[in-house]
Every structure is written in C-alpha cells, then in structure tokens.
Design an enzyme around this catalytic site. Structure first.
Site, PDB file in Angstrom:
ATOM      1  N   GLU A  96      30.247  31.160  48.007  1.00 18.03           N
ATOM      2  CA  GLU A  96      29.089  31.223  48.939  1.00 18.03           C
ATOM      3  C   GLU A  96      27.955  31.756  48.082  1.00 18.03           C
ATOM      4  O   GLU A  96      27.900  32.529  47.167  1.00 18.03           O
ATOM      5  CB  GLU A  96      29.695  32.503  49.842  1.00 18.03           C
ATOM      6  CG  GLU A  96      30.725  32.212  50.592  1.00 18.03           C
ATOM      7  CD  GLU A  96      31.313  33.471  51.415  1.00 18.03           C
ATOM      8  OE1 GLU A  96      30.569  34.048  51.660  1.00 18.03           O
ATOM      9  OE2 GLU A  96      32.636  33.503  51.512  1.00 18.03           O
ATOM     10  N   CYS A 109      21.244  35.533  47.073  1.00 11.72           N
ATOM     11  CA  CYS A 109      22.434  36.259  46.643  1.00 11.72           C
ATOM     12  C   CYS A 109      23.214  35.350  46.080  1.00 11.72           C
ATOM     13  O   CYS A 109      24.083  34.531  46.783  1.00 11.72           O
ATOM     14  CB  CYS A 109      23.027  37.202  47.507  1.00 11.72           C
ATOM     15  SG  CYS A 109      24.519  37.958  47.283  1.00 11.72           S
ATOM     16  N   CYS A 116      37.563  37.082  42.594  1.00 11.73           N
ATOM     17  CA  CYS A 116      37.203  38.344  41.818  1.00 11.73           C
ATOM     18  C   CYS A 116      38.354  39.224  41.473  1.00 11.73           C
ATOM     19  O   CYS A 116      39.603  39.233  42.166  1.00 11.73           O
ATOM     20  CB  CYS A 116      36.406  39.433  42.353  1.00 11.73           C
ATOM     21  SG  CYS A 116      35.659  40.644  41.517  1.00 11.73           S
ATOM     22  N   CYS A 120      38.868  45.600  44.415  1.00 12.35           N
ATOM     23  CA  CYS A 120      38.037  46.870  45.277  1.00 12.35           C
ATOM     24  C   CYS A 120      38.562  46.671  46.703  1.00 12.35           C
ATOM     25  O   CYS A 120      38.575  45.588  47.309  1.00 12.35           O
ATOM     26  CB  CYS A 120      36.443  46.511  45.238  1.00 12.35           C
ATOM     27  SG  CYS A 120      35.523  46.818  43.737  1.00 12.35           S
ATOM     28  N   CYS A 123      36.693  44.978  49.664  1.00 11.34           N
ATOM     29  CA  CYS A 123      36.051  43.620  49.378  1.00 11.34           C
ATOM     30  C   CYS A 123      36.938  42.310  49.759  1.00 11.34           C
ATOM     31  O   CYS A 123      37.899  42.505  49.392  1.00 11.34           O
ATOM     32  CB  CYS A 123      35.456  43.751  47.966  1.00 11.34           C
ATOM     33  SG  CYS A 123      34.679  42.343  47.733  1.00 11.34           S
ATOM     34  N   CYS A 339      29.683  39.148  51.164  1.00  8.06           N
ATOM     35  CA  CYS A 339      30.742  39.244  50.384  1.00  8.06           C
ATOM     36  C   CYS A 339      32.099  38.694  50.343  1.00  8.06           C
ATOM     37  O   CYS A 339      32.930  39.057  50.791  1.00  8.06           O
ATOM     38  CB  CYS A 339      31.164  40.626  50.330  1.00  8.06           C
ATOM     39  SG  CYS A 339      29.849  41.801  50.604  1.00  8.06           S
TER      40      CYS A 339
HETATM   41  N1  SAH Z   1      31.405  42.775  41.502  1.00  3.44           N
HETATM   42  C1  SAH Z   1      30.103  43.088  41.362  1.00  3.44           C
HETATM   43  C2  SAH Z   1      29.182  42.133  42.145  1.00  3.44           C
HETATM   44  C3  SAH Z   1      29.829  41.576  43.601  1.00  3.44           C
HETATM   45  S1  SAH Z   1      29.903  42.708  44.993  1.00  3.44           S
HETATM   46  C4  SAH Z   1      30.106  44.470  42.025  1.00  3.44           C
HETATM   47  O1  SAH Z   1      31.163  45.037  42.215  1.00  3.44           O
HETATM   48  O2  SAH Z   1      28.993  45.038  42.103  1.00  3.44           O
HETATM   49  C5  SAH Z   1      28.294  43.476  45.529  1.00  3.44           C
HETATM   50  C6  SAH Z   1      28.348  44.504  46.461  1.00  3.44           C
HETATM   51  O3  SAH Z   1      28.616  44.143  47.556  1.00  3.44           O
HETATM   52  C7  SAH Z   1      28.951  45.606  45.937  1.00  3.44           C
HETATM   53  O4  SAH Z   1      28.133  46.852  45.579  1.00  3.44           O
HETATM   54  C8  SAH Z   1      30.126  45.719  46.599  1.00  3.44           C
HETATM   55  O5  SAH Z   1      30.596  47.067  46.434  1.00  3.44           O
HETATM   56  C9  SAH Z   1      29.507  45.288  47.827  1.00  3.44           C
HETATM   57  N2  SAH Z   1      30.496  44.956  48.813  1.00  3.44           N
HETATM   58  C10 SAH Z   1      31.514  44.215  48.833  1.00  3.44           C
HETATM   59  N3  SAH Z   1      32.329  44.306  49.892  1.00  3.44           N
HETATM   60  C11 SAH Z   1      31.623  44.942  50.810  1.00  3.44           C
HETATM   61  C12 SAH Z   1      32.003  45.005  52.086  1.00  3.44           C
HETATM   62  N4  SAH Z   1      32.961  44.709  52.851  1.00  3.44           N
HETATM   63  N5  SAH Z   1      31.106  45.869  52.855  1.00  3.44           N
HETATM   64  C13 SAH Z   1      29.964  46.439  52.346  1.00  3.44           C
HETATM   65  N6  SAH Z   1      29.409  46.197  50.951  1.00  3.44           N
HETATM   66  C14 SAH Z   1      30.344  45.184  50.218  1.00  3.44           C
END
Ligand code: SAH
Length: 357
Positions: A96, A109, A116, A120, A123, A339
C-alpha cells in the site's frame, strides 16, 4: 548477452547504471538524464511517450524494461482528499501507499517490505509476518504512481517511509530509492523532506547515519520503559531502550537532524500520566520531538485510542517536562489509510500474539 532480464524495472537502475546501459547501446550518456526526466519530472506512463529519446533507443528500452510493473488493484479517495493505492506486485503480493494533502504539502507514505517481521501488537502490517523485501524499483514505483494522481501544478513535497515494513531491515533497497528521490535529476526532494521511520534497530540507525544524507529519522517508541515496550514491541526484548536512544543520539550528532519519537497511544496500556512523566524524563535532555499517534483501530485487534481528555493530559504532562510534542491528526480514516489495513483485507489472519488493556 545482457545481464538484465527481459522485464526488468527501469526504476531499479540508478543514474549511473542507466547511463552505462545507454553507453553500451551506443547512445550518449546524457540520454540517461533525459529518460529520468521523463520518468520523475514529466510523469510519462510508458517508455514510448519519451519523445526526445531516439525511437531506436526507446525500442531497446522497451525490449528490456517496464516503467510500471505493479498493477493498481484498489484506489480509494477519502473525504479529506487522502488517496490510497493497493498495488499488486509481479508475484501477486500486495503493498500500500498513501498520498496526503495538507495546505501546500503533498506527502506520500510508502512501504518497504511485503508484511513486517517486527510484530508490534497494534499494527496491521505484521499480523502475518514478513513475506519479502521490496526492490528499489518497487519502492520508487509507489512514489511515481502517487505522483501521477497529482494535478499538473502540484508536486510531492514530502516522503515518509511509514508504510508496510521495517525500512532499516531493508536498507539495501531503501537507501538507493531515497537517494533517487533526493537526486536533482530525479525527484529532487530535499533530504530534510524525507523521513525514515523505524521500530528502532540500532545498527540500522548507525548505517543510515553513516550514509551521510540528513534524512529525518523517526523512532517508533510507544513505551517509556522496557517492561512495557517488550509487551507492545516484541523485538524490543533483544534490543532495549538504552541501545535505541544511544543510536538515535548518535544520529543527531552526525546529521544535526532532530530525532522524532513516535508514540501510538493505546487506551489503558501506555496512556497514563505516569507514562508521560517517564517519557518526559527519557527525552527532556535530548533534542527530540514527540509525535503522539492515536491508535487507529485494526479489525481483528481489540485496541483503541484513549479518550480525548486522556490524550490532552498526556500532551500536557510532556509539555511540562519541556518536551516538544504534537498530537497527530488522523487522515484518511474513512478509507483505512493507516498501516497495512487494505492489504490485510486481502488476507486471513491468525492472531499469534495479542495484548489487552
Ligand atoms: N516499521 C517502521 C515503519 C512502519 S510503521 C516503524 O515501526 O516505525 C509507521 C508508524 O505507524 C509507526 O510509528 C507505527 O507505530 C504506526 N502505526 C502502525 N499501526 C498503527 C495503528 N494501528 N494506529 C496508529 N499508528 C500505527
């Protein structure tokens, strides 16, 4: 015989490689710059439209390269004019990318991996692990696709590497892509307008610093202590906050760029005033900026953003500690812009780890 396969991506070649390719075919090396101007500046959609490139050279290019390899399988437009594309890659995988419009800013973005591996817990991108790294051309194609959604007088002003994947786990393909975005003869975007977001891989942060371009670094912290961070960001168990902050401090010293710390606010998990206080202690003596991101709900996960009043308290407590902070506005909420959510709709998810308030 040429080492390049029949349907190579033109965007996998940097300026030098394209100019070498031209020379090998008896063309002047300035043709490479001409071709790149068509791709990055003049927004052509196929090689044949590069009018000032000699027809014979265009034919040779077409025999070996495609300009766009991916297919747009979904295109969503939000009420706030945020646009999101779901791209299908040559092997049927999906990624995406998003275009956000804000006053004069046009921010894109982009993703760097299919899935990934970081896991996390909030995510959508990591729910099924990582499938593979994207190639440089696959990363650049996302930018080019979004660029072609803009009006003739609009230009991309910022790139954030905050889509699917962990960019520092795929630096080999990501760095050449960013350098092309930065390069004058390509997109020509200032290094300061390009932001790399990482879960916090110290070696990757050091490699990025050593690369020598002052790209912005954003570190996704999400917790002010290791005990809580281990629960939210599982890879933290092998890394730890001290090592991440030390690498980020070095990044600041080497590049002079203030580091941004991202913190997704999860109701009942990391949103207490005490957490804000601890975060303030960690960051107050650093040249840091905190970007608070309200949790964007993901379908199979039972997680939400805190109430507005709780988020305000969190902001205030950080400000009291003298930390620079912003609370991110949600963009494109009605099109699942955040995301990995669109890609997720194409998949079945088995929840292996989860967290509850
Ligand atoms: N792997 C990298 C880049 C991708 S995530 C990283 O961890 O930074 C990019 C940002 O989106 C991160 O700060 C992540 O925490 C946030 N993010 C991911 N899922 C999310 C969600 N469901 N709600 C809000 N922010 C989210």
């Amino acid at each position: 015989m040429s080492p390049v396969a029949a349907t190579a991506r033109l965007t996998d070649l940097d300026r030098e490689a394209l100019s070498a390719w031209c020379s090998k075919r008896g063309a002047e090396s300035y043709r490479a710059d001409q071709i790149r101007r068509w791709v990055f500046g003049k927004r052509v959609n196929d090689i044949d439209a590069m009018h000032d490139v000699p027809a014979s050279l265009r034919t040779k290019l077409q025999e070996q390269f495609v300009l766009f390899e991916s297919k747009v399988v979904r295109h969503q437009i939000s009420t706030d004019r945020t646009e999101k594309l779901l791209l299908e890659l040559h092997d049927g995988e999906h990624v995406e990318c998003v275009l956000m419009r804000e006053t004069s800013r046009r921010t894109v973005c982009i993703s760097t991996q299919v899935g990934c591996a970081m896991g996390c817990v909030f995510c959508a991108s990591g729910l099924n692990g990582v499938k593979r790294n994207l190639a440089t051309g696959e990363i650049l194609e996302q930018v080019l696709r979004l660029d072609r959604l803009l009006k003739a007088d609009e230009r991309i002003t910022n790139v954030v590497v905050m889509g699917i994947g962990e960019p520092l786990a795929n630096l080999r393909a990501t760095l050449p892509a960013l350098d092309t975005l930065n390069e004058k003869g390509a997109l020509g975007l200032g290094a300061r307008r390009i932001t790399v977001s990482t879960v916090g891989l110290p070696e990757g942060i050091r490699a990025l610093a050593a690369h020598g371009k002052p790209y912005n670094l954003a570190v996704s912290l999400h917790a002010p202590n290791d005990e809580l961070r281990n629960r939210i960001v599982p890879v933290n168990a092998n890394i730890g906050l001290d090592a991440i902050l030390a690498a980020a401090d070095e990044y600041f010293e080497k590049t002079g760029r203030r580091v941004t710390y991202e913190y997704v606010l999860l109701r009942g998990i990391n949103d207490e005033v005490e957490h804000a206080k601890q975060l303030g202690t960690l960051l107050r003596d650093r040249n840091a900026h905190v970007n608070l991101i309200p949790m964007n709900p993901v379908e199979p996960l039972n997680l939400d953003a805190p109430a507005a009043v709780q988020m305000t308290k969190f902001v205030e407590r950080l400000e009291q500690a003298g930390v620079n902070v912003t609370l991110r506005k949600r963009k494109g909420a009605d099109i699942d812009a955040a995301c990995g959510q669109l890609r997720l709709q194409e998949q079945t998810v088995t929840l292996e780890s989860s967290i509850t308030p």
